[in-house]
Design a protein around this motif. Sequence first.
Motif, PDB file in Angstrom:
ATOM      1  N   TYR A  16       0.836  -1.197   0.000  1.00  0.00           N
ATOM      2  CA  TYR A  16       0.000   0.000   0.000  1.00  0.00           C
ATOM      3  C   TYR A  16       0.876   1.254   0.000  1.00  0.00           C
ATOM      4  CZ  TYR A  16      -2.634   3.967   1.503  1.00  0.00           C
ATOM      5  OH  TYR A  16      -3.149   5.234   1.554  1.00  0.00           O
ATOM      6  N   PHE A  17       1.824   1.328   0.940  1.00  0.00           N
ATOM      7  CA  PHE A  17       2.650   2.527   1.054  1.00  0.00           C
ATOM      8  C   PHE A  17       3.473   2.761  -0.215  1.00  0.00           C
ATOM      9  CE2 PHE A  17       2.007   1.878   5.724  1.00  0.00           C
ATOM     10  CZ  PHE A  17       1.356   3.078   5.956  1.00  0.00           C
ATOM     11  N   ALA A  18       3.963   1.699  -0.824  1.00  0.00           N
ATOM     12  CA  ALA A  18       4.733   1.854  -2.068  1.00  0.00           C
ATOM     13  C   ALA A  18       3.859   2.433  -3.183  1.00  0.00           C
ATOM     14  CB  ALA A  18       5.316   0.507  -2.491  1.00  0.00           C
ATOM     15  N   ARG A  19       2.628   1.952  -3.298  1.00  0.00           N
ATOM     16  CA  ARG A  19       1.716   2.437  -4.341  1.00  0.00           C
ATOM     17  C   ARG A  19       1.258   3.867  -4.094  1.00  0.00           C
ATOM     18  NH1 ARG A  19      -0.935  -2.232  -3.128  1.00  0.00           N
ATOM     19  NH2 ARG A  19      -2.713  -1.088  -2.329  1.00  0.00           N
ATOM     20  N   HIS A  20       1.135   4.251  -2.832  1.00  0.00           N
ATOM     21  CA  HIS A  20       0.502   5.530  -2.506  1.00  0.00           C
ATOM     22  C   HIS A  20       1.472   6.621  -2.066  1.00  0.00           C
ATOM     23  CE1 HIS A  20      -3.641   4.293  -3.130  1.00  0.00           C
ATOM     24  NE2 HIS A  20      -3.202   3.101  -2.757  1.00  0.00           N
ATOM     25  N   GLU A  21       2.755   6.374  -2.162  1.00  0.00           N
ATOM     26  CA  GLU A  21       3.751   7.412  -1.854  1.00  0.00           C
ATOM     27  C   GLU A  21       3.487   8.664  -2.690  1.00  0.00           C
ATOM     28  OE1 GLU A  21       7.011   8.973   0.174  1.00  0.00           O
ATOM     29  OE2 GLU A  21       6.279   6.943   0.464  1.00  0.00           O
ATOM     30  N   VAL A  22       3.012   8.460  -3.913  1.00  0.00           N
ATOM     31  CA  VAL A  22       2.719   9.561  -4.834  1.00  0.00           C
ATOM     32  C   VAL A  22       1.643  10.502  -4.270  1.00  0.00           C
ATOM     33  CG1 VAL A  22       0.994   8.258  -6.172  1.00  0.00           C
ATOM     34  CG2 VAL A  22       2.257  10.107  -7.249  1.00  0.00           C
ATOM     35  N   ASP A  23       0.775   9.986  -3.404  1.00  0.00           N
ATOM     36  CA  ASP A  23      -0.294  10.817  -2.832  1.00  0.00           C
ATOM     37  C   ASP A  23       0.256  12.001  -2.044  1.00  0.00           C
ATOM     38  OD1 ASP A  23      -2.003   8.954  -3.903  1.00  0.00           O
ATOM     39  OD2 ASP A  23      -2.591   8.065  -1.986  1.00  0.00           O
ATOM     40  N   LYS A  24       1.485  11.868  -1.568  1.00  0.00           N
ATOM     41  CA  LYS A  24       2.081  12.947  -0.776  1.00  0.00           C
ATOM     42  C   LYS A  24       2.310  14.208  -1.603  1.00  0.00           C
ATOM     43  CE  LYS A  24       4.280  10.509   2.957  1.00  0.00           C
ATOM     44  NZ  LYS A  24       5.513  10.417   3.731  1.00  0.00           N
TER      45      LYS A  24
ATOM     46  N   ALA B 242      -6.236   8.655   3.904  1.00  0.00           N
ATOM     47  CA  ALA B 242      -5.977   7.235   3.669  1.00  0.00           C
ATOM     48  C   ALA B 242      -4.617   6.819   4.214  1.00  0.00           C
ATOM     49  CB  ALA B 242      -6.075   6.927   2.174  1.00  0.00           C
ATOM     50  N   TRP B 243      -3.604   7.654   4.019  1.00  0.00           N
ATOM     51  CA  TRP B 243      -2.251   7.356   4.509  1.00  0.00           C
ATOM     52  C   TRP B 243      -2.292   7.120   6.028  1.00  0.00           C
ATOM     53  CZ3 TRP B 243       2.061   6.590   1.592  1.00  0.00           C
ATOM     54  CH2 TRP B 243       3.310   6.620   2.224  1.00  0.00           C
ATOM     55  N   HIS B 244      -3.061   7.955   6.722  1.00  0.00           N
ATOM     56  CA  HIS B 244      -3.193   7.794   8.173  1.00  0.00           C
ATOM     57  C   HIS B 244      -3.956   6.519   8.530  1.00  0.00           C
ATOM     58  CE1 HIS B 244      -1.580  11.805   8.505  1.00  0.00           C
ATOM     59  NE2 HIS B 244      -1.440  11.571   9.799  1.00  0.00           N
ATOM     60  N   LEU B 245      -4.955   6.160   7.729  1.00  0.00           N
ATOM     61  CA  LEU B 245      -5.696   4.929   7.999  1.00  0.00           C
ATOM     62  C   LEU B 245      -4.753   3.725   8.051  1.00  0.00           C
ATOM     63  CD1 LEU B 245      -8.847   5.381   5.713  1.00  0.00           C
ATOM     64  CD2 LEU B 245      -8.751   5.607   8.210  1.00  0.00           C
ATOM     65  N   TRP B 246      -3.720   3.772   7.242  1.00  0.00           N
ATOM     66  CA  TRP B 246      -2.758   2.663   7.170  1.00  0.00           C
ATOM     67  C   TRP B 246      -1.607   2.824   8.164  1.00  0.00           C
ATOM     68  CZ3 TRP B 246      -2.898  -1.771   4.048  1.00  0.00           C
ATOM     69  CH2 TRP B 246      -4.025  -1.870   3.241  1.00  0.00           C
TER      70      TRP B 246
END
Length: 112
Positions: free
Chosen positions: A61-69, A86-90
């Motif tokens: 998840y974190f690898a896929r969503h790093e771009v969200d930052k 979402a980042w906080h949810l994880w």
Amino acid sequence: MDDPDEISLIPPQVVADNAAKGLAMRAKFKRGGTEIGVARATELKARKSLAPSTIRRMVSYFARHEVDKRGKNYGNEANPSAGYIAWHLWGGDEGRAWALELKKRIGNAPDI
């Protein structure tokens, strides 16, 4: 006495706190995360021992969503982006660091 070689799969308090923050933001702003993210946050907040496969999913998840930052309003507490919530949810940044470290230690260990 605890075995020093035993690996704890119980999320640290800071990870649980980040998940709780994510759940509160999601409730307040009505956005961010999926039902899977909510389920993960609920587990993290409760500090339940996670399965090795869950740790690996967190790393993915974190690898896929790093771009969200890089998204608009990431980190804006008054109007957070869905990605920030979402980042906080994880588990947030601390959840990412914890999952990465655990994955190194558990490798491909099977769920028990």
